[in-house]
Design a protein around this motif. Structure first.
Motif, PDB file in Angstrom:
ATOM      1  N   VAL A 138       0.836  -1.203   0.000  1.00 46.35           N
ATOM      2  CA  VAL A 138       0.000   0.000   0.000  1.00 46.35           C
ATOM      3  C   VAL A 138       0.870   1.251   0.000  1.00 46.35           C
ATOM      4  O   VAL A 138       0.580   2.235  -0.700  1.00 46.35           O
ATOM      5  N   TRP A 139       1.945   1.231   0.772  1.00 41.87           N
ATOM      6  CA  TRP A 139       2.830   2.403   0.825  1.00 41.87           C
ATOM      7  C   TRP A 139       3.475   2.682  -0.529  1.00 41.87           C
ATOM      8  O   TRP A 139       3.532   3.833  -0.983  1.00 41.87           O
ATOM      9  N   LEU A 140       3.931   1.647  -1.207  1.00 46.66           N
ATOM     10  CA  LEU A 140       4.574   1.837  -2.506  1.00 46.66           C
ATOM     11  C   LEU A 140       3.593   2.366  -3.553  1.00 46.66           C
ATOM     12  O   LEU A 140       3.958   3.171  -4.410  1.00 46.66           O
ATOM     13  N   LEU A 141       2.347   1.935  -3.463  1.00 45.47           N
ATOM     14  CA  LEU A 141       1.360   2.334  -4.466  1.00 45.47           C
ATOM     15  C   LEU A 141       0.718   3.689  -4.171  1.00 45.47           C
ATOM     16  O   LEU A 141       0.255   4.370  -5.089  1.00 45.47           O
ATOM     17  N   PHE A 142       0.672   4.092  -2.896  1.00 42.53           N
ATOM     18  CA  PHE A 142       0.014   5.352  -2.522  1.00 42.53           C
ATOM     19  C   PHE A 142       0.979   6.332  -1.848  1.00 42.53           C
ATOM     20  O   PHE A 142       0.541   7.294  -1.238  1.00 42.53           O
ATOM     21  N   ARG A 143       2.276   6.078  -1.981  1.00 43.27           N
ATOM     22  CA  ARG A 143       3.279   6.891  -1.297  1.00 43.27           C
ATOM     23  C   ARG A 143       3.171   8.357  -1.695  1.00 43.27           C
ATOM     24  O   ARG A 143       3.104   8.691  -2.873  1.00 43.27           O
ATOM     25  N   SER A 144       3.155   9.210  -0.682  1.00 43.68           N
ATOM     26  CA  SER A 144       3.099  10.657  -0.915  1.00 43.68           C
ATOM     27  C   SER A 144       3.501  11.356   0.370  1.00 43.68           C
ATOM     28  O   SER A 144       3.735  10.716   1.400  1.00 43.68           O
ATOM     29  N   ALA A 145       3.569  12.677   0.310  1.00 38.35           N
ATOM     30  CA  ALA A 145       3.894  13.453   1.505  1.00 38.35           C
ATOM     31  C   ALA A 145       2.797  13.317   2.567  1.00 38.35           C
ATOM     32  O   ALA A 145       3.030  13.553   3.745  1.00 38.35           O
ATOM     33  N   ARG A 146       1.607  12.931   2.139  1.00 37.29           N
ATOM     34  CA  ARG A 146       0.466  12.811   3.052  1.00 37.29           C
ATOM     35  C   ARG A 146       0.256  11.385   3.535  1.00 37.29           C
ATOM     36  O   ARG A 146      -0.664  11.117   4.303  1.00 37.29           O
ATOM     37  N   PHE A 147       1.093  10.430   3.077  1.00 38.61           N
ATOM     38  CA  PHE A 147       0.928   9.033   3.459  1.00 38.61           C
ATOM     39  C   PHE A 147       2.297   8.379   3.545  1.00 38.61           C
ATOM     40  O   PHE A 147       2.906   8.042   2.529  1.00 38.61           O
ATOM     41  N   ASN A 148       2.804   8.226   4.765  1.00 38.23           N
ATOM     42  CA  ASN A 148       4.147   7.696   4.938  1.00 38.23           C
ATOM     43  C   ASN A 148       4.122   6.217   5.352  1.00 38.23           C
ATOM     44  O   ASN A 148       3.057   5.601   5.484  1.00 38.23           O
ATOM     45  N   LEU A 149       5.291   5.641   5.579  1.00 35.15           N
ATOM     46  CA  LEU A 149       5.399   4.206   5.857  1.00 35.15           C
ATOM     47  C   LEU A 149       4.751   3.836   7.188  1.00 35.15           C
ATOM     48  O   LEU A 149       4.099   2.791   7.295  1.00 35.15           O
ATOM     49  N   ALA A 150       4.922   4.687   8.210  1.00 35.46           N
ATOM     50  CA  ALA A 150       4.308   4.400   9.503  1.00 35.46           C
ATOM     51  C   ALA A 150       2.783   4.351   9.378  1.00 35.46           C
ATOM     52  O   ALA A 150       2.118   3.491   9.982  1.00 35.46           O
ATOM     53  N   GLU A 151       2.236   5.256   8.597  1.00 36.86           N
ATOM     54  CA  GLU A 151       0.787   5.276   8.385  1.00 36.86           C
ATOM     55  C   GLU A 151       0.331   4.050   7.593  1.00 36.86           C
ATOM     56  O   GLU A 151      -0.767   3.520   7.825  1.00 36.86           O
ATOM     57  N   ALA A 152       1.176   3.588   6.684  1.00 39.89           N
ATOM     58  CA  ALA A 152       0.849   2.382   5.930  1.00 39.89           C
ATOM     59  C   ALA A 152       0.782   1.165   6.852  1.00 39.89           C
ATOM     60  O   ALA A 152      -0.092   0.306   6.704  1.00 39.89           O
ATOM     61  N   PHE A 153       1.691   1.088   7.816  1.00 38.55           N
ATOM     62  CA  PHE A 153       1.659  -0.029   8.764  1.00 38.55           C
ATOM     63  C   PHE A 153       0.437   0.073   9.680  1.00 38.55           C
ATOM     64  O   PHE A 153      -0.182  -0.944  10.014  1.00 38.55           O
ATOM     65  N   ALA A 154       0.084   1.286  10.099  1.00 35.24           N
ATOM     66  CA  ALA A 154      -1.121   1.461  10.910  1.00 35.24           C
ATOM     67  C   ALA A 154      -2.345   1.008  10.117  1.00 35.24           C
ATOM     68  O   ALA A 154      -3.220   0.306  10.645  1.00 35.24           O
ATOM     69  N   PHE A 155      -2.417   1.394   8.853  1.00 39.61           N
ATOM     70  CA  PHE A 155      -3.506   0.973   7.981  1.00 39.61           C
ATOM     71  C   PHE A 155      -3.580  -0.555   7.913  1.00 39.61           C
ATOM     72  O   PHE A 155      -4.652  -1.158   8.041  1.00 39.61           O
ATOM     73  N   ALA A 156      -2.426  -1.201   7.714  1.00 36.98           N
ATOM     74  CA  ALA A 156      -2.396  -2.652   7.553  1.00 36.98           C
ATOM     75  C   ALA A 156      -2.822  -3.368   8.832  1.00 36.98           C
ATOM     76  O   ALA A 156      -3.580  -4.344   8.787  1.00 36.98           O
ATOM     77  N   PHE A 157      -2.340  -2.907   9.986  1.00 32.24           N
ATOM     78  CA  PHE A 157      -2.722  -3.549  11.249  1.00 32.24           C
ATOM     79  C   PHE A 157      -4.212  -3.363  11.534  1.00 32.24           C
ATOM     80  O   PHE A 157      -4.877  -4.283  12.033  1.00 32.24           O
ATOM     81  N   TYR A 158      -4.748  -2.204  11.224  1.00 31.88           N
ATOM     82  CA  TYR A 158      -6.184  -1.985  11.390  1.00 31.88           C
ATOM     83  C   TYR A 158      -6.978  -2.891  10.438  1.00 31.88           C
ATOM     84  O   TYR A 158      -8.018  -3.442  10.811  1.00 31.88           O
ATOM     85  N   ALA A 159      -6.505  -3.032   9.206  1.00 32.43           N
ATOM     86  CA  ALA A 159      -7.211  -3.868   8.230  1.00 32.43           C
ATOM     87  C   ALA A 159      -7.202  -5.338   8.645  1.00 32.43           C
ATOM     88  O   ALA A 159      -8.244  -6.001   8.648  1.00 32.43           O
ATOM     89  N   VAL A 160      -6.032  -5.848   9.001  1.00 33.19           N
ATOM     90  CA  VAL A 160      -5.927  -7.251   9.404  1.00 33.19           C
ATOM     91  C   VAL A 160      -6.704  -7.500  10.697  1.00 33.19           C
ATOM     92  O   VAL A 160      -7.403  -8.502  10.839  1.00 33.19           O
TER      93      VAL A 160
END
Length: 242
Positions: A138-160
């Protein structure tokens, strides 16, 4: 010598040990006062608002930490699975094949299937580990100044975590009551795909390009996760065969 228990304020009556005390301590340790139920419900009905509020810090105090949320979901899933584990084990064993393909050591397939079977009994743990490739994808596909790696991990843990909670609460009772083993497998896989896509569309927007990106991210994460499991089990099986 003063007989007041350690930890009790001077002049106060110490509280007798009770289950209420245990629950209070557990809530404090797991930070359930931050709203586990509130977090779960919001991830189902308004995930975009929750995720944006958690990322920018404006609503972070309202919600359970994503890692704690995922761990509690894994625990709930394991507890739910334990209610029908024996019957499910019997069904899984009936599906196994003992035919060894040409070129394979005798008994390889049986040993491999036994090891795969052992892994499937820990599906809550393996699902939780899928958060890593999901976060990176998700981070590689939506990477931007508004979406960083830490936020991607938070997203993934919430999703799982949400997938595991939904499975434990909604699917497991049906499986337990009806012994619907095939339904358990298909519904589990479907939830692994649907939940992160639902959260992602509410976070990034419902444009077609975002749908395609999320499908790719989920597909890559599931493929990578299962390939790691398969390669790991094959390596372990070969190393432990005599």
């Amino acid at each position: 010598m003063d007989s007041v228990s350690h930890g009790a304020p001077a002049g106060a009556h110490p509280e007798r040990l009770s289950f209420r005390f245990f629950v209070h301590e557990l809530q404090h340790y797991l930070h359930l006062e931050k709203g586990l139920l509130h977090t779960f419900v919001d991830l189902l009905v308004r995930p975009g608002s929750l995720l944006r509020g958690y990322f920018d810090g404006t609503r972070r105090r309202e919600y359970t930490n994503p890692i704690a949320y995922g761990l509690m979901a894994a625990a709930a899933s394991l507890i739910a699975f334990s209610t029908y584990q024996k019957a499910y084990v019997s069904w899984m064993r009936a599906q196994m094949t003992t035919v060894t393909p040409a070129g394979m050591p005798d008994g390889f397939v049986q040993a491999y299937m036994e090891n795969i079977f052992a892994v499937t009994q820990r599906s809550a743990v393996t699902s939780f580990l899928l958060a890593v490739p999901l976060a990176l994808s998700v981070w590689l596909l939506f990477r931007s100044a508004r979406f960083n790696l830490a936020e991607a991990f938070a997203f993934a843990f919430y999703a799982v975590g949400t997938y595991l909670f939904v499975y434990a609460i909604g699917v497991s009772p049906i499986v337990y009551a009806a012994h619907a083993w095939t339904f358990a497998q298909y519904s589990g896989f479907a939830l692994q795909v649907i939940v992160p896509i639902w959260l992602g569309l509410r976070l990034f927007g419902g444009r077609v390009v975002n749908v395609l990106k999320l499908l790719l991210a989920v597909g890559v994460s599931v493929f990578v996760g299962y390939m790691v499991i398969i390669v790991g089990v094959i390596t372990y099986t070969v190393a432990t065969m005599h």
